[in-house]
Design a protein around this motif. Structure first.
Motif, PDB file in Angstrom:
ATOM      1  N   VAL A   8       0.849  -1.195   0.000  1.00  0.00           N
ATOM      2  CA  VAL A   8       0.000   0.000   0.000  1.00  0.00           C
ATOM      3  C   VAL A   8       0.885   1.245   0.000  1.00  0.00           C
ATOM      4  O   VAL A   8       1.800   1.364   0.820  1.00  0.00           O
ATOM      5  CB  VAL A   8      -0.924   0.028   1.232  1.00  0.00           C
ATOM      6  CG1 VAL A   8      -1.841   1.252   1.182  1.00  0.00           C
ATOM      7  CG2 VAL A   8      -1.754  -1.249   1.309  1.00  0.00           C
ATOM      8  N   ASP A  10       1.329   5.449   0.147  1.00  0.00           N
ATOM      9  CA  ASP A  10       0.907   6.838   0.292  1.00  0.00           C
ATOM     10  C   ASP A  10       1.140   7.503  -1.067  1.00  0.00           C
ATOM     11  O   ASP A  10       1.850   6.956  -1.922  1.00  0.00           O
ATOM     12  CB  ASP A  10       1.744   7.501   1.382  1.00  0.00           C
ATOM     13  CG  ASP A  10       1.548   9.005   1.432  1.00  0.00           C
ATOM     14  OD1 ASP A  10       0.400   9.444   1.584  1.00  0.00           O
ATOM     15  OD2 ASP A  10       2.557   9.724   1.297  1.00  0.00           O
ATOM     16  N   ALA A 115      -3.320   4.385   0.142  1.00  0.00           N
ATOM     17  CA  ALA A 115      -3.975   4.948   1.327  1.00  0.00           C
ATOM     18  C   ALA A 115      -3.504   6.391   1.429  1.00  0.00           C
ATOM     19  O   ALA A 115      -2.339   6.654   1.725  1.00  0.00           O
ATOM     20  CB  ALA A 115      -3.607   4.162   2.585  1.00  0.00           C
ATOM     21  N   GLN A 140      -7.897   3.720  -0.863  1.00  0.00           N
ATOM     22  CA  GLN A 140      -8.511   4.279   0.342  1.00  0.00           C
ATOM     23  C   GLN A 140      -8.217   5.777   0.414  1.00  0.00           C
ATOM     24  O   GLN A 140      -7.064   6.188   0.328  1.00  0.00           O
ATOM     25  CB  GLN A 140      -7.976   3.568   1.579  1.00  0.00           C
ATOM     26  CG  GLN A 140      -8.114   2.051   1.530  1.00  0.00           C
ATOM     27  CD  GLN A 140      -9.546   1.589   1.316  1.00  0.00           C
ATOM     28  OE1 GLN A 140     -10.489   2.202   1.822  1.00  0.00           O
ATOM     29  NE2 GLN A 140      -9.730   0.507   0.567  1.00  0.00           N
ATOM     30  N   HIS A 145     -12.840   7.784   5.613  1.00  0.00           N
ATOM     31  CA  HIS A 145     -12.109   7.272   6.769  1.00  0.00           C
ATOM     32  C   HIS A 145     -11.662   8.403   7.683  1.00  0.00           C
ATOM     33  O   HIS A 145     -11.488   9.540   7.241  1.00  0.00           O
ATOM     34  CB  HIS A 145     -10.850   6.515   6.305  1.00  0.00           C
ATOM     35  CG  HIS A 145     -11.131   5.314   5.469  1.00  0.00           C
ATOM     36  ND1 HIS A 145     -11.688   4.160   5.973  1.00  0.00           N
ATOM     37  CD2 HIS A 145     -10.940   5.077   4.147  1.00  0.00           C
ATOM     38  CE1 HIS A 145     -11.829   3.277   5.009  1.00  0.00           C
ATOM     39  NE2 HIS A 145     -11.384   3.802   3.896  1.00  0.00           N
ATOM     40  N   LYS A 148      -5.379   9.761   8.872  1.00  0.00           N
ATOM     41  CA  LYS A 148      -4.191   9.094   9.383  1.00  0.00           C
ATOM     42  C   LYS A 148      -3.767   9.825  10.662  1.00  0.00           C
ATOM     43  O   LYS A 148      -3.975  11.026  10.778  1.00  0.00           O
ATOM     44  CB  LYS A 148      -3.040   9.197   8.364  1.00  0.00           C
ATOM     45  CG  LYS A 148      -3.302   8.536   7.018  1.00  0.00           C
ATOM     46  CD  LYS A 148      -2.139   8.818   6.069  1.00  0.00           C
ATOM     47  CE  LYS A 148      -2.394   8.237   4.690  1.00  0.00           C
ATOM     48  NZ  LYS A 148      -1.284   8.499   3.753  1.00  0.00           N
ATOM     49  N   MET A 153      -7.988   3.105   7.114  1.00  0.00           N
ATOM     50  CA  MET A 153      -7.682   2.933   5.687  1.00  0.00           C
ATOM     51  C   MET A 153      -7.035   1.574   5.417  1.00  0.00           C
ATOM     52  O   MET A 153      -7.402   0.873   4.465  1.00  0.00           O
ATOM     53  CB  MET A 153      -6.756   4.046   5.199  1.00  0.00           C
ATOM     54  CG  MET A 153      -7.389   5.408   5.079  1.00  0.00           C
ATOM     55  SD  MET A 153      -6.234   6.564   4.282  1.00  0.00           S
ATOM     56  CE  MET A 153      -7.110   8.099   4.488  1.00  0.00           C
ATOM     57  N   LEU A 154      -6.070   1.221   6.242  1.00  0.00           N
ATOM     58  CA  LEU A 154      -5.368  -0.042   6.023  1.00  0.00           C
ATOM     59  C   LEU A 154      -6.246  -1.234   6.383  1.00  0.00           C
ATOM     60  O   LEU A 154      -6.174  -2.280   5.722  1.00  0.00           O
ATOM     61  CB  LEU A 154      -4.068  -0.067   6.826  1.00  0.00           C
ATOM     62  CG  LEU A 154      -3.018   0.929   6.346  1.00  0.00           C
ATOM     63  CD1 LEU A 154      -1.760   0.834   7.196  1.00  0.00           C
ATOM     64  CD2 LEU A 154      -2.662   0.694   4.873  1.00  0.00           C
ATOM     65  N   ALA A 157      -8.302  -1.763   3.386  1.00  0.00           N
ATOM     66  CA  ALA A 157      -7.519  -2.348   2.299  1.00  0.00           C
ATOM     67  C   ALA A 157      -7.334  -3.846   2.511  1.00  0.00           C
ATOM     68  O   ALA A 157      -7.437  -4.648   1.557  1.00  0.00           O
ATOM     69  CB  ALA A 157      -6.167  -1.655   2.202  1.00  0.00           C
TER      70      ALA A 157
END
Length: 226
Positions: A8, A10, A115, A140, A145, A148, A153-154, A157
């Motif tokens: 994933v 950023d 994400a 995501q 959501h 962070k 988000m994770l 996923a």
């Protein structure tokens, strides 16, 4: 153990360098709303947070309505710059990012995801502008959501892909990314070219300095599990 593994990413500060666009958009937003300008360091320090949280960090003494106004003005300025320059200029890939991304996407053992603190619309524009349609199987965004470093988000996923946390890795440039990964039980690889200093990435399992180093770093992480 899952047959597939999940990587994933950023976006801002990790895959693309949107620093100029972010800084200009923040300057224009604070100017339009009439709030004291934050420093460059403060702006880059909140990249990755959802806009509502970011504006509260940058203007802590302002009321919530002002935070909303700043967020709206920022979005407007960002969209304007992207329209003027195009995605490839306003948010260019970091060196090696595209080639590494395409190489990982071609692997049969990996799934790729995103994400990001971007909105759904912002991510869609970036994907279209860089021709990344179909590369990410899970995307995501901030619309759905908590900001962070909340792990939502994770967690989403993992649920979407059916991959177990121990078979996933988060790639990011900020402490928010690494703290989110840790909260979700996912290992994190920090990148040294982004918007947070390496000293802030203490939650990362490791830090890489070049995109070309990512495939080997991933393989090494999973090799240690066998």
């Amino acid at each position: 153990m899952s047959a597939l593994r999940l990587v994933v990413f950023d976006v801002d500060g990790t895959l693309v360098d949107s620093q100029r666009t972010i800084l200009e958009s923040m300057r224009r937003a604070f100017e339009a709303v009439g709030v004291t300008q934050p420093t460059r360091e403060d702006v880059l320090g909140i990249v990755g947070l959802s806009l509502d949280v970011a504006m509260a960090e940058l203007a802590p003494d302002a009321p919530r309505e002002t935070h909303h106004a700043l967020a709206d003005a920022y979005k407007s300025a960002y969209v304007d710059r992207r329209a003027r320059e195009g995605t490839k200029l306003s948010s260019p890939f970091f060196p090696g990012a595209r080639d590494t991304l395409m190489s990982l996407a071609a692997r049969e053992d990996l799934l790729l995801g995103v994400a990001t603190g971007k909105s759904r619309r912002g991510l869609d524009k970036l994907i279209a502008g860089h021709g990344l349609e179909g590369v990410f199987v899970t995307e995501q965004v901030a619309d759905f959501h908590p900001s962070k470093p909340h792990p939502a988000m994770l967690e989403a996923a993992l649920a979407e892909t059916g991959v177990q946390a121990q078979e996933a890795v988060m790639i990011g440039d900020t402490s928010f990314d690494m703290d989110m990964a840790r909260a979700a039980g996912i290992r994190g690889i920090g990148v040294g070219w982004g918007y947070h200093d390496a000293a802030r990435l203490s939650a990362a399992d490791r830090i890489i300095e070049r995109f070309d180093d990512l495939p080997a770093a991933l393989d090494d992480i999973w090799r240690r599990d066998t």
